[in-house]
Design a protein around this motif. Sequence first.
Motif, PDB file in Angstrom:
ATOM      1  N   VAL A   1       0.830  -1.210   0.000  1.00 32.63           N
ATOM      2  CA  VAL A   1       0.000   0.000   0.000  1.00 32.63           C
ATOM      3  C   VAL A   1       0.862   1.257   0.000  1.00 32.63           C
ATOM      4  N   LEU A   2       2.142   1.091  -0.378  1.00 36.44           N
ATOM      5  CA  LEU A   2       3.037   2.255  -0.416  1.00 36.44           C
ATOM      6  C   LEU A   2       2.502   3.359  -1.326  1.00 36.44           C
ATOM      7  N   VAL A   3       2.065   2.968  -2.519  1.00 36.15           N
ATOM      8  CA  VAL A   3       1.655   3.974  -3.501  1.00 36.15           C
ATOM      9  C   VAL A   3       0.450   4.789  -2.998  1.00 36.15           C
ATOM     10  N   PRO A   4      -0.669   4.125  -2.621  1.00 36.12           N
ATOM     11  CA  PRO A   4      -1.803   4.933  -2.159  1.00 36.12           C
ATOM     12  C   PRO A   4      -1.511   5.749  -0.901  1.00 36.12           C
ATOM     13  N   ILE A   5      -0.757   5.183   0.054  1.00 37.83           N
ATOM     14  CA  ILE A   5      -0.482   5.938   1.278  1.00 37.83           C
ATOM     15  C   ILE A   5       0.377   7.160   0.947  1.00 37.83           C
ATOM     16  N   TYR A   6       1.356   6.974   0.080  1.00 34.15           N
ATOM     17  CA  TYR A   6       2.208   8.095  -0.320  1.00 34.15           C
ATOM     18  C   TYR A   6       1.372   9.183  -0.984  1.00 34.15           C
ATOM     19  N   LEU A   7       0.483   8.767  -1.897  1.00 30.00           N
ATOM     20  CA  LEU A   7      -0.328   9.766  -2.611  1.00 30.00           C
ATOM     21  C   LEU A   7      -1.336  10.431  -1.679  1.00 30.00           C
ATOM     22  N   LEU A   8      -1.941   9.634  -0.782  1.00 28.82           N
ATOM     23  CA  LEU A   8      -2.884  10.212   0.189  1.00 28.82           C
ATOM     24  C   LEU A   8      -2.172  11.236   1.067  1.00 28.82           C
TER      25      LEU A   8
ATOM     26  N   VAL B   1     -11.080   1.131   7.790  1.00 27.26           N
ATOM     27  CA  VAL B   1     -10.715   2.137   6.793  1.00 27.26           C
ATOM     28  C   VAL B   1      -9.266   1.946   6.380  1.00 27.26           C
ATOM     29  N   TRP B   2      -8.391   1.760   7.374  1.00 29.09           N
ATOM     30  CA  TRP B   2      -6.948   1.625   7.127  1.00 29.09           C
ATOM     31  C   TRP B   2      -6.633   0.417   6.253  1.00 29.09           C
ATOM     32  N   SER B   3      -7.425  -0.673   6.429  1.00 29.08           N
ATOM     33  CA  SER B   3      -7.085  -1.865   5.662  1.00 29.08           C
ATOM     34  C   SER B   3      -7.778  -1.902   4.302  1.00 29.08           C
ATOM     35  N   LEU B   4      -8.950  -1.266   4.201  1.00 26.94           N
ATOM     36  CA  LEU B   4      -9.686  -1.389   2.936  1.00 26.94           C
ATOM     37  C   LEU B   4      -9.395  -0.274   1.933  1.00 26.94           C
ATOM     38  N   VAL B   5      -9.303   0.970   2.423  1.00 25.51           N
ATOM     39  CA  VAL B   5      -9.147   2.085   1.477  1.00 25.51           C
ATOM     40  C   VAL B   5      -7.841   1.986   0.672  1.00 25.51           C
ATOM     41  N   PRO B   6      -6.676   1.841   1.355  1.00 25.75           N
ATOM     42  CA  PRO B   6      -5.441   1.728   0.554  1.00 25.75           C
ATOM     43  C   PRO B   6      -5.440   0.494  -0.344  1.00 25.75           C
TER      44      PRO B   6
ATOM     45  N   THR C   1      -4.892   0.656  -4.250  1.00 28.43           N
ATOM     46  CA  THR C   1      -3.826  -0.076  -4.942  1.00 28.43           C
ATOM     47  C   THR C   1      -4.398  -0.858  -6.113  1.00 28.43           C
ATOM     48  N   LEU C   2      -5.515  -1.561  -5.839  1.00 31.48           N
ATOM     49  CA  LEU C   2      -6.149  -2.338  -6.905  1.00 31.48           C
ATOM     50  C   LEU C   2      -6.561  -1.445  -8.068  1.00 31.48           C
TER      51      LEU C   2
END
Lengths: 275, 302
Positions: free
Chosen positions: A122-129, B35-40, B44-45
């Motif tokens: 989840v590096l990419v989404p967390i970085y962008l968020l 939220v922490w586990s589903l949103v990212p 990513t998907l």
Amino acid sequence: MALKTKRSTRIAVTLLGWGIALWLFFPIFWMILTGFKSEVEAVSTPPKLVFMPTLSSYAEVFERASYWHFTFNTVIVSVGATVGALLLAIPAAYSMAFMPSKRTRGTLLWMLSTRMLPPVGVLVPIYLLARNTHLLDTRTGLGIVDMLTNLPIIVWMLFTFFREVPAPILEAGRMDGATRWQEMTMVLLPLALPGIASTALLSLILCWNEAFWSLNLTSSNAAPLTAFIASFSSPEGLFFGKLSAASTLAVAPILVFGWISQKQLVRGLTFGAVK
Amino acid sequence: MQAVVEHSPAPGASARKGKGAGFLLLFPAVLILLVWSLVPLGMTLWYSLLNYNLVDPTLHGFAGFSNYWYLLTDPDFLHSLLNTFILVAGVLVISVGGGTLLAVLYDQEFFGRGIARVLVISPFFIMPTVSALLWKNLMLHPIYGVYSAMMRAVGLTPIDWLAQFPLLTVMMIVAWEWLPFAVLILLTAVQSLDSEQKEAARMDGAGPIAQFRHIILPHLGRAISVVVMIETIYLLTIFAEISVTTAGGPGVASTNLAYLIYSRALLQFDVGGGSAGGVVAIIIANIVAVFLVRSVARNLEV
């Protein structure tokens, strides 16, 4: 004869036990030693075991104002993330330990499974968020991520400690007219304080040593010690004295915490599966 | 009968109230983790199906599975997958094998055992960036490192470990950090073994090896499986050690999946490709996680 064999075995065990221990600890010992060398002596060939100790490397590390900045970041992020996680986890663990429902088991296992999500996935989404919410390179951003990463472990560890508190004591409090809030704050918390303390310690250790998010989500403003030390991977790292002094300062508190709380750490790190 | 009907709502109501309070106390933690586990994960998907590059705004739109296709046919990806597997397997063999033997060793009584144990588990508490640089510079540096000096002292030519054997060296550094973890957990498990049982085995004439095989090893089974799974989760995403020692190189010689995703996403700004790699990492970790959760569940009495 039997006594003799036993004695020689004991000597062998002692030698082996100490030999391996010293070998594994040697790099840390050498780091501490090098921190007290001058830069010239730190790179002398062959390396010196006996030398004139000096505090010049430490003085240089301290002189760089940024050192305190990085330490401050580490302390704020670790403490903040730990307090935040405890505030969320204590009520949750209390609820699951003393008011279990048929979903409690499933909830606990689900929490455990969220911990299994690899951070790099989840590096990419967390970085962008973080970038879009202007939390990139802020202590708040790193603290939130650290808190969320460790929350499942903290809930679990508290849960295993709370379950050791006998429920009748809490019920007695309720009989005397204590509200849920009083029951939690005035009966449970004092009883479970040692468990809460070791949970907090584990969280502090994990946050302090966290490197993946620190390296990816911070650059200068919010960079903690893990990222600061990483900056020595440039040619600057060849100043062995400074690298060693800075590293020793960065690991010392956690090394001591770790030594103190070994036993409790086992429980937290294995989700109560090994006690 | 009448009395039962009259009285039955009271406990029911209190139980429901308790349930409500229990739910309210649990709710914040569950919600935030959800939220922490589903949103990212969802993001990513989603990104993995897009043409999305942070520095190339002309590249956009739905990509279908082309990111995956591009990734799965990329030799670097296959290489990184292989490196990931070698790193995980190598460190597991060293730490679990060595950890089991050391746990038995440090269970024996000897002079100064307490201090020796503390020294052994210490490397686990060193932050990854420190241990990596400590080994890279102070220990293994081809000119100034202690190990190089030792090799010269016995007439050998020092080796530039990180240049010549990058993956093996990273593996050794990581094993140095995780062997103490295995010792810490397995020693705790060994100590929980009933000493009477060991005594009985000794009385029956079981030698040290027989005791180890038939008493200690079976007792350690669960603890070993827990160590294997927890280490696997962490080892799948080794990052800091690679980042500060070799930066994945030379070439992709020491690039694992985590480092590949990082370099795709944050060095080459390829969000779509990095996300596709992330999905692969999640799938691999989930396979391991299923086993871990099952093993912990067996021990959970709720």
